[in-house]
Write a protein that holds these residues in place. Structure first.
Motif, PDB file in Angstrom:
ATOM      1  N   ALA A   1     -14.312  21.529  16.346  1.00  0.00           N
ATOM      2  CA  ALA A   1     -14.485  21.253  14.911  1.00  0.00           C
ATOM      3  C   ALA A   1     -15.952  21.039  14.546  1.00  0.00           C
ATOM      4  CB  ALA A   1     -13.663  20.028  14.513  1.00  0.00           C
ATOM      5  N   GLN A   2     -16.791  20.734  15.525  1.00  0.00           N
ATOM      6  CA  GLN A   2     -18.209  20.509  15.258  1.00  0.00           C
ATOM      7  C   GLN A   2     -18.948  21.794  14.934  1.00  0.00           C
ATOM      8  OE1 GLN A   2     -18.492  17.931  18.985  1.00  0.00           O
ATOM      9  NE2 GLN A   2     -20.199  17.195  17.756  1.00  0.00           N
ATOM     10  N   GLY A   3     -18.333  22.933  15.201  1.00  0.00           N
ATOM     11  CA  GLY A   3     -18.957  24.194  14.839  1.00  0.00           C
ATOM     12  C   GLY A   3     -19.715  24.817  15.985  1.00  0.00           C
ATOM     13  N   GLU A   4     -19.993  26.108  15.814  1.00  0.00           N
ATOM     14  CA  GLU A   4     -20.640  26.892  16.856  1.00  0.00           C
ATOM     15  C   GLU A   4     -22.074  26.454  17.136  1.00  0.00           C
ATOM     16  OE1 GLU A   4     -19.331  29.293  18.890  1.00  0.00           O
ATOM     17  OE2 GLU A   4     -17.479  28.522  18.031  1.00  0.00           O
ATOM     18  N   GLU A   5     -22.815  26.069  16.085  1.00  0.00           N
ATOM     19  CA  GLU A   5     -24.224  25.737  16.282  1.00  0.00           C
ATOM     20  C   GLU A   5     -24.380  24.571  17.257  1.00  0.00           C
ATOM     21  OE1 GLU A   5     -27.936  26.669  16.385  1.00  0.00           O
ATOM     22  OE2 GLU A   5     -26.504  27.868  15.251  1.00  0.00           O
ATOM     23  N   ASP A   6     -23.534  23.538  17.107  1.00  0.00           N
ATOM     24  CA  ASP A   6     -23.609  22.401  18.013  1.00  0.00           C
ATOM     25  C   ASP A   6     -23.228  22.776  19.435  1.00  0.00           C
ATOM     26  OD1 ASP A   6     -24.610  20.613  16.240  1.00  0.00           O
ATOM     27  OD2 ASP A   6     -22.750  19.508  15.915  1.00  0.00           O
ATOM     28  N   ALA A   7     -22.428  23.831  19.606  1.00  0.00           N
ATOM     29  CA  ALA A   7     -22.021  24.252  20.946  1.00  0.00           C
ATOM     30  C   ALA A   7     -23.219  24.735  21.760  1.00  0.00           C
ATOM     31  CB  ALA A   7     -20.979  25.356  20.857  1.00  0.00           C
ATOM     32  N   ASP A   8     -24.289  25.147  21.099  1.00  0.00           N
ATOM     33  CA  ASP A   8     -25.475  25.653  21.792  1.00  0.00           C
ATOM     34  C   ASP A   8     -26.513  24.568  22.065  1.00  0.00           C
ATOM     35  OD1 ASP A   8     -24.459  28.256  21.847  1.00  0.00           O
ATOM     36  OD2 ASP A   8     -25.310  28.733  19.895  1.00  0.00           O
ATOM     37  N   ARG A   9     -26.257  23.338  21.650  1.00  0.00           N
ATOM     38  CA  ARG A   9     -27.175  22.229  21.903  1.00  0.00           C
ATOM     39  C   ARG A   9     -26.907  21.673  23.294  1.00  0.00           C
ATOM     40  NH1 ARG A   9     -25.799  18.005  18.448  1.00  0.00           N
ATOM     41  NH2 ARG A   9     -27.521  16.861  19.329  1.00  0.00           N
ATOM     42  N   TRP A  10     -27.940  21.633  24.112  1.00  0.00           N
ATOM     43  CA  TRP A  10     -27.828  21.147  25.481  1.00  0.00           C
ATOM     44  C   TRP A  10     -29.005  20.237  25.788  1.00  0.00           C
ATOM     45  CZ3 TRP A  10     -23.800  22.544  28.737  1.00  0.00           C
ATOM     46  CH2 TRP A  10     -22.957  23.534  28.235  1.00  0.00           C
ATOM     47  N   ILE A  11     -28.858  19.466  26.845  1.00  0.00           N
ATOM     48  CA  ILE A  11     -29.972  18.667  27.356  1.00  0.00           C
ATOM     49  C   ILE A  11     -30.279  19.187  28.753  1.00  0.00           C
ATOM     50  CG2 ILE A  11     -30.726  16.389  28.108  1.00  0.00           C
ATOM     51  CD1 ILE A  11     -28.905  15.233  25.916  1.00  0.00           C
ATOM     52  N   LYS A  12     -31.564  19.468  28.997  1.00  0.00           N
ATOM     53  CA  LYS A  12     -31.951  19.846  30.355  1.00  0.00           C
ATOM     54  C   LYS A  12     -32.655  18.661  30.994  1.00  0.00           C
ATOM     55  CE  LYS A  12     -36.373  22.193  29.506  1.00  0.00           C
ATOM     56  NZ  LYS A  12     -37.121  23.441  29.697  1.00  0.00           N
ATOM     57  N   VAL A  13     -32.361  18.461  32.268  1.00  0.00           N
ATOM     58  CA  VAL A  13     -32.951  17.382  33.054  1.00  0.00           C
ATOM     59  C   VAL A  13     -33.649  18.053  34.229  1.00  0.00           C
ATOM     60  CG1 VAL A  13     -32.507  15.275  34.365  1.00  0.00           C
ATOM     61  CG2 VAL A  13     -31.053  15.847  32.396  1.00  0.00           C
ATOM     62  N   ASN A  14     -34.984  17.857  34.303  1.00  0.00           N
ATOM     63  CA  ASN A  14     -35.748  18.451  35.408  1.00  0.00           C
ATOM     64  C   ASN A  14     -36.958  17.575  35.700  1.00  0.00           C
ATOM     65  OD1 ASN A  14     -37.658  19.104  33.431  1.00  0.00           O
ATOM     66  ND2 ASN A  14     -36.978  21.227  33.268  1.00  0.00           N
ATOM     67  N   ALA A  15     -37.886  18.097  36.475  1.00  0.00           N
ATOM     68  CA  ALA A  15     -39.051  17.316  36.895  1.00  0.00           C
ATOM     69  C   ALA A  15     -39.922  16.885  35.716  1.00  0.00           C
ATOM     70  CB  ALA A  15     -39.880  18.110  37.908  1.00  0.00           C
ATOM     71  N   GLU A  16     -39.803  17.585  34.591  1.00  0.00           N
ATOM     72  CA  GLU A  16     -40.587  17.236  33.397  1.00  0.00           C
ATOM     73  C   GLU A  16     -39.887  16.191  32.532  1.00  0.00           C
ATOM     74  OE1 GLU A  16     -41.222  21.010  31.506  1.00  0.00           O
ATOM     75  OE2 GLU A  16     -42.135  21.837  33.317  1.00  0.00           O
ATOM     76  N   GLY A  17     -38.680  15.777  32.924  1.00  0.00           N
ATOM     77  CA  GLY A  17     -37.944  14.782  32.156  1.00  0.00           C
ATOM     78  C   GLY A  17     -36.713  15.385  31.507  1.00  0.00           C
ATOM     79  N   GLU A  18     -36.356  14.837  30.330  1.00  0.00           N
ATOM     80  CA  GLU A  18     -35.182  15.293  29.591  1.00  0.00           C
ATOM     81  C   GLU A  18     -35.625  15.883  28.272  1.00  0.00           C
ATOM     82  OE1 GLU A  18     -32.477  11.992  29.180  1.00  0.00           O
ATOM     83  OE2 GLU A  18     -32.745  11.468  31.289  1.00  0.00           O
ATOM     84  N   GLN A  19     -34.975  16.976  27.898  1.00  0.00           N
ATOM     85  CA  GLN A  19     -35.341  17.639  26.650  1.00  0.00           C
ATOM     86  C   GLN A  19     -34.113  18.319  26.062  1.00  0.00           C
ATOM     87  OE1 GLN A  19     -38.334  20.640  27.229  1.00  0.00           O
ATOM     88  NE2 GLN A  19     -38.286  21.305  25.111  1.00  0.00           N
ATOM     89  N   GLU A  20     -33.917  18.168  24.751  1.00  0.00           N
ATOM     90  CA  GLU A  20     -32.828  18.898  24.093  1.00  0.00           C
ATOM     91  C   GLU A  20     -33.275  20.322  23.844  1.00  0.00           C
ATOM     92  OE1 GLU A  20     -30.261  18.627  20.038  1.00  0.00           O
ATOM     93  OE2 GLU A  20     -30.349  16.812  21.254  1.00  0.00           O
ATOM     94  N   ILE A  21     -32.391  21.268  24.146  1.00  0.00           N
ATOM     95  CA  ILE A  21     -32.705  22.684  24.009  1.00  0.00           C
ATOM     96  C   ILE A  21     -31.543  23.405  23.325  1.00  0.00           C
ATOM     97  CG2 ILE A  21     -34.186  22.765  26.053  1.00  0.00           C
ATOM     98  CD1 ILE A  21     -31.761  24.066  27.530  1.00  0.00           C
ATOM     99  N   ILE A  22     -31.793  24.620  22.891  1.00  0.00           N
ATOM    100  CA  ILE A  22     -30.733  25.523  22.450  1.00  0.00           C
ATOM    101  C   ILE A  22     -30.507  26.495  23.603  1.00  0.00           C
ATOM    102  CG2 ILE A  22     -30.062  27.313  20.813  1.00  0.00           C
ATOM    103  CD1 ILE A  22     -30.183  24.514  19.572  1.00  0.00           C
ATOM    104  N   TRP A  23     -29.263  26.530  24.107  1.00  0.00           N
ATOM    105  CA  TRP A  23     -28.910  27.391  25.233  1.00  0.00           C
ATOM    106  C   TRP A  23     -27.687  28.188  24.843  1.00  0.00           C
ATOM    107  CZ3 TRP A  23     -26.091  25.677  30.283  1.00  0.00           C
ATOM    108  CH2 TRP A  23     -26.194  26.676  31.255  1.00  0.00           C
ATOM    109  N   ARG A  24     -27.875  29.450  24.578  1.00  0.00           N
ATOM    110  CA  ARG A  24     -26.769  30.309  24.183  1.00  0.00           C
ATOM    111  C   ARG A  24     -26.131  30.856  25.456  1.00  0.00           C
ATOM    112  NH1 ARG A  24     -27.245  29.719  18.968  1.00  0.00           N
ATOM    113  NH2 ARG A  24     -29.239  29.908  17.939  1.00  0.00           N
ATOM    114  N   THR A  25     -24.926  30.369  25.755  1.00  0.00           N
ATOM    115  CA  THR A  25     -24.290  30.700  27.016  1.00  0.00           C
ATOM    116  C   THR A  25     -23.336  31.887  26.931  1.00  0.00           C
ATOM    117  OG1 THR A  25     -22.581  29.071  26.560  1.00  0.00           O
ATOM    118  CG2 THR A  25     -24.468  28.345  27.893  1.00  0.00           C
ATOM    119  N   ASP A  26     -23.170  32.446  25.735  1.00  0.00           N
ATOM    120  CA  ASP A  26     -22.240  33.569  25.642  1.00  0.00           C
ATOM    121  C   ASP A  26     -22.954  34.895  25.530  1.00  0.00           C
ATOM    122  OD1 ASP A  26     -23.259  33.106  23.127  1.00  0.00           O
ATOM    123  OD2 ASP A  26     -21.322  32.979  22.134  1.00  0.00           O
TER     124      ASP A  26
END
Length: 123
Positions: free
Chosen positions: A98-123
């Motif tokens: 119900a949150q919609g497609e746009e929110d489905a592409d919001r991700w958080i990446k965790v790596n050596a540079e820390g944490e960052q919100e990104i857009i990741w289109r997985t389809d």
């Protein structure tokens, strides 16, 4: 609020290293049972599904329980990165269709540079 299950994506992670981490974090893992493309085991009392190369070089790790040491995907992602040293991606919280497609592409990446919100289109 504790999520009912946890799913994280691990970049180029080694299944043996993930198994060793699960043994430490959740309890002794049963041997992996392959079912089609997926692998399943029990880590302690937690049913675990491993899907290699779920999205390109990214492997999916799905913990089908709320009885984990982590409140949410991000807590698990932080612990996985600390233990494995590979980039981890997770949803920023529970996602509902119900949150919609746009929110489905919001991700958080965790790596050596820390944490960052990104857009990741997985389809």
């Amino acid at each position: 609020m504790r999520q009912p299950d946890i799913e994280i994506y691990l970049k180029d992670a080694d299944q043996e290293a993930v198994t060793a981490w699960l043994n430490t974090a959740l309890g002794s893992c049963t041997p992996w049972q392959q079912k089609g493309q997926t692998f399943k085991c029990l880590a302690g009392d937690v049913p675990v599904t491993w899907l290699p190369k779920a999205v390109g070089k990214w492997h999916s790790l799905y913990l089908e329980s709320d009885a984990t040491p982590w409140e949410d995907d991000l807590g698990c992602a932080r612990a996985a990165f600390a233990a494995l040293g590979v980039e981890i991606r997770c949803a920023p919280g529970g996602w509902q269709e119900a949150q919609g497609e746009e929110d489905a592409d919001r991700w958080i990446k965790v790596n050596a540079e820390g944490e960052q919100e990104i857009i990741w289109r997985t389809d």
